[in-house]
Design an enzyme around this catalytic site. Structure first.
Site, PDB file in Angstrom:
ATOM      1  N   LYS A  15      34.614  23.792  36.398  1.00 24.56           N
ATOM      2  CA  LYS A  15      34.825  23.602  35.040  1.00 24.56           C
ATOM      3  C   LYS A  15      35.814  22.550  34.945  1.00 24.56           C
ATOM      4  O   LYS A  15      35.711  21.736  33.493  1.00 24.56           O
ATOM      5  CB  LYS A  15      36.490  24.751  34.437  1.00 24.56           C
ATOM      6  CG  LYS A  15      35.792  26.350  34.542  1.00 24.56           C
ATOM      7  CD  LYS A  15      36.721  27.044  34.357  1.00 24.56           C
ATOM      8  CE  LYS A  15      36.212  28.510  34.020  1.00 24.56           C
ATOM      9  NZ  LYS A  15      37.108  28.985  33.505  1.00 24.56           N
ATOM     10  N   ASP A  28      37.596  29.642  26.192  1.00 19.24           N
ATOM     11  CA  ASP A  28      38.458  30.644  26.913  1.00 19.24           C
ATOM     12  C   ASP A  28      39.658  31.180  26.248  1.00 19.24           C
ATOM     13  O   ASP A  28      40.384  31.619  26.180  1.00 19.24           O
ATOM     14  CB  ASP A  28      39.151  30.157  28.442  1.00 19.24           C
ATOM     15  CG  ASP A  28      37.411  29.857  29.633  1.00 19.24           C
ATOM     16  OD1 ASP A  28      37.080  31.672  29.668  1.00 19.24           O
ATOM     17  OD2 ASP A  28      37.965  29.457  31.076  1.00 19.24           O
TER      18      ASP A  28
HETATM   19  P1  NAP Z   1      43.596  27.921  38.758  1.00 19.44           P
HETATM   20  O1  NAP Z   1      43.062  27.026  37.376  1.00 19.44           O
HETATM   21  O2  NAP Z   1      42.964  28.151  40.684  1.00 19.44           O
HETATM   22  O3  NAP Z   1      44.859  28.181  38.236  1.00 19.44           O
HETATM   23  C1  NAP Z   1      45.312  30.266  39.089  1.00 19.44           C
HETATM   24  C2  NAP Z   1      46.677  30.039  38.990  1.00 19.44           C
HETATM   25  O4  NAP Z   1      47.402  30.746  39.543  1.00 19.44           O
HETATM   26  C3  NAP Z   1      47.916  28.695  38.997  1.00 19.44           C
HETATM   27  O5  NAP Z   1      48.796  28.965  37.485  1.00 19.44           O
HETATM   28  C4  NAP Z   1      48.541  28.778  40.207  1.00 19.44           C
HETATM   29  O6  NAP Z   1      50.348  28.330  40.343  1.00 19.44           O
HETATM   30  C5  NAP Z   1      48.427  30.786  40.450  1.00 19.44           C
HETATM   31  N1  NAP Z   1      48.530  30.941  41.757  1.00 19.44           N
HETATM   32  C6  NAP Z   1      47.432  31.097  42.745  1.00 19.44           C
HETATM   33  N2  NAP Z   1      48.028  31.377  43.407  1.00 19.44           N
HETATM   34  C7  NAP Z   1      49.602  32.545  43.449  1.00 19.44           C
HETATM   35  C8  NAP Z   1      49.923  33.236  44.627  1.00 19.44           C
HETATM   36  N3  NAP Z   1      49.839  33.440  45.753  1.00 19.44           N
HETATM   37  N4  NAP Z   1      51.273  33.116  43.878  1.00 19.44           N
HETATM   38  C9  NAP Z   1      51.630  32.392  42.733  1.00 19.44           C
HETATM   39  N5  NAP Z   1      50.705  31.599  41.727  1.00 19.44           N
HETATM   40  C10 NAP Z   1      49.415  32.082  42.291  1.00 19.44           C
HETATM   41  O7  NAP Z   1      42.651  29.252  37.531  1.00 19.44           O
HETATM   42  P2  NAP Z   1      42.372  29.515  36.765  1.00 19.44           P
HETATM   43  O8  NAP Z   1      40.936  29.061  36.269  1.00 19.44           O
HETATM   44  O9  NAP Z   1      43.610  29.397  35.661  1.00 19.44           O
HETATM   45  O10 NAP Z   1      41.933  31.506  36.939  1.00 19.44           O
HETATM   46  C11 NAP Z   1      43.176  32.204  37.131  1.00 19.44           C
HETATM   47  C12 NAP Z   1      42.805  33.824  37.357  1.00 19.44           C
HETATM   48  O11 NAP Z   1      42.077  33.934  35.599  1.00 19.44           O
HETATM   49  C13 NAP Z   1      41.739  33.997  38.038  1.00 19.44           C
HETATM   50  O12 NAP Z   1      41.417  35.414  38.509  1.00 19.44           O
HETATM   51  C14 NAP Z   1      40.581  33.613  37.298  1.00 19.44           C
HETATM   52  O13 NAP Z   1      39.328  34.777  37.517  1.00 19.44           O
HETATM   53  C15 NAP Z   1      41.198  34.551  35.343  1.00 19.44           C
HETATM   54  N6  NAP Z   1      40.309  33.638  35.190  1.00 19.44           N
HETATM   55  C16 NAP Z   1      39.814  35.582  33.534  1.00 19.44           C
HETATM   56  C17 NAP Z   1      39.230  35.003  32.759  1.00 19.44           C
HETATM   57  C18 NAP Z   1      38.546  36.549  32.074  1.00 19.44           C
HETATM   58  O14 NAP Z   1      37.971  35.600  30.588  1.00 19.44           O
HETATM   59  N7  NAP Z   1      38.967  36.979  31.991  1.00 19.44           N
HETATM   60  C19 NAP Z   1      38.690  33.937  32.189  1.00 19.44           C
HETATM   61  C20 NAP Z   1      39.463  32.862  32.812  1.00 19.44           C
HETATM   62  C21 NAP Z   1      39.832  32.893  34.025  1.00 19.44           C
HETATM   63  P3  NAP Z   1      50.134  26.629  41.643  1.00 19.44           P
HETATM   64  O15 NAP Z   1      49.068  26.103  40.280  1.00 19.44           O
HETATM   65  O16 NAP Z   1      50.903  27.087  42.059  1.00 19.44           O
HETATM   66  O17 NAP Z   1      48.507  26.798  42.704  1.00 19.44           O
END
Ligand code: NAP
Length: 277
Positions: free
Chosen positions: A66, A103
């Site tokens: 992305k 999103d």
């Molecule tokens: P990302 O950019 O990788 O961000 C992940 C976030 O989760 C960061 O804030 C990270 O914290 C935190 N995190 C990861 N592991 C953690 C842990 N063990 N403990 C605490 N915090 C943790 O991912 P993203 O693209 O934002 O996506 C996040 C989630 O949303 C995913 O599961 C994705 O599948 C889902 N999603 C859903 C939709 C939908 O349409 N429903 C759309 C987009 C994404 P740090 O900054 O500290 O690493």
């Protein structure tokens, strides 16, 4: 002539986007097809150039491309630029590829479909500061949400979001443990609770949620994450991640084809599939 669309990511087999978009094309009587394509990080530039050459009408981008796709596109819409992430690419009439991010707006549509617009002044906490959280924060602010707080394991990323918004607050996980009950709206935007997300759990207890809480999770597999199950058990309103998924796809569809597809039956259909899985 047939129009071609795609979603690229790595992995990609689990994506529900092809089924969703192909169903909409069929319903709308369009001669179009949407395919999943696995693209490795090192092949991203070549893949984008191939799509351009082949005349693909548009494509979606999912993890992990992305952000890294941005330098390979000709134009970036203001919202996507602000978010530093693109999830939708449109081929313009002059052949240029333009990146958008749907999103955040997809999330707000899903939230307000469930709770209306009357909670925009209420205190709201976003848990997480990754790509999705950033887009959601931006879209909420744009829609008039006035009282936004962000918490994240890596606090500097939460600070970046609030700096970019120009208003709002950052709190640490320890502070969340003490103040969770003060927030009317909670948005879980980390992979915590995800079926295939490993052992991710939130770094604070969710026990202190207030009874009238509105809890939204952006994870949608499983449909009811531990976060949503707890909110429901104490009588809160829950918003699953399916609505965001369907609306982000519908906004992309509108960019490509000029009208908004039917979302209500799609949310019901995917919810049913996940309930039965
Ligand atoms: P990302 O950019 O990788 O961000 C992940 C976030 O989760 C960061 O804030 C990270 O914290 C935190 N995190 C990861 N592991 C953690 C842990 N063990 N403990 C605490 N915090 C943790 O991912 P993203 O693209 O934002 O996506 C996040 C989630 O949303 C995913 O599961 C994705 O599948 C889902 N999603 C859903 C939709 C939908 O349409 N429903 C759309 C987009 C994404 P740090 O900054 O500290 O690493």
């Amino acid at each position: 002539m047939k129009k071609w669309f795609a979603v690229i990511g790595d992995p990609i087999a689990q994506s529900k986007s092809p089924e969703m978009h192909n169903t909409w094309y069929e319903q709308d009587g369009l001669d179009a097809a949407y395919v999943p394509i696995q693209v490795k990080a090192e092949d991203l530039e070549k893949a984008v150039n191939s799509f351009k050459l082949l005349g693909v009408s548009g494509f979606n981008i999912t993890i992990p491309h992305k952000t890294t796709i941005i330098p390979f596109l000709d134009e970036i819409d203001e919202t996507a630029k602000h978010m530093g992430a693109v999830n939708t690419v449109v081929r313009l009439q002059n052949g240029n590829l333009k990146g958008y991010n749907t999103d955040g707006d997809g999330f707000v549509r899903s939230l307000e479909e469930k709770i209306g617009q009357e909670h925009r002044h209420q205190p709201l906490l976003i848990i997480g500061a990754g790509g999705a959280a950033r887009g959601i924060a931006y879209a909420l602010k744009k829609s008039g949400y006035e009282d936004i707080t962000v918490t994240n394991r890596t606090i500097s990323k939460a600070e970046d979001i609030i700096d970019a918004l120009g208003s709002g607050k950052v709190i640490t996980s320890d502070e969340v443990s003490k103040s969770l009950g003060q927030y009317k709206i909670l948005i879980q935007a980390t992979p915590a609770g995800m079926q295939y997300g490993g052992e991710v759990s939130l770094p604070f207890s969710i026990e202190q949620m207030s009874k009238g809480v509105i809890a939204a999770d952006i994870v949608y597999n499983p449909l009811m994450t531990p976060f949503l199950r707890h909110a429901k058990a104490i009588g809160g309103t829950v918003v699953t991640g399916v609505g965001m998924f369907v609306h982000q796809g519908a906004i992309a569809y509108e960019h490509w084809l000029g009208h908004y597809p039917k979302t209500e039956f799609m949310i019901e259909r995917i919810t049913k599939q996940l309930n039965e899985a």
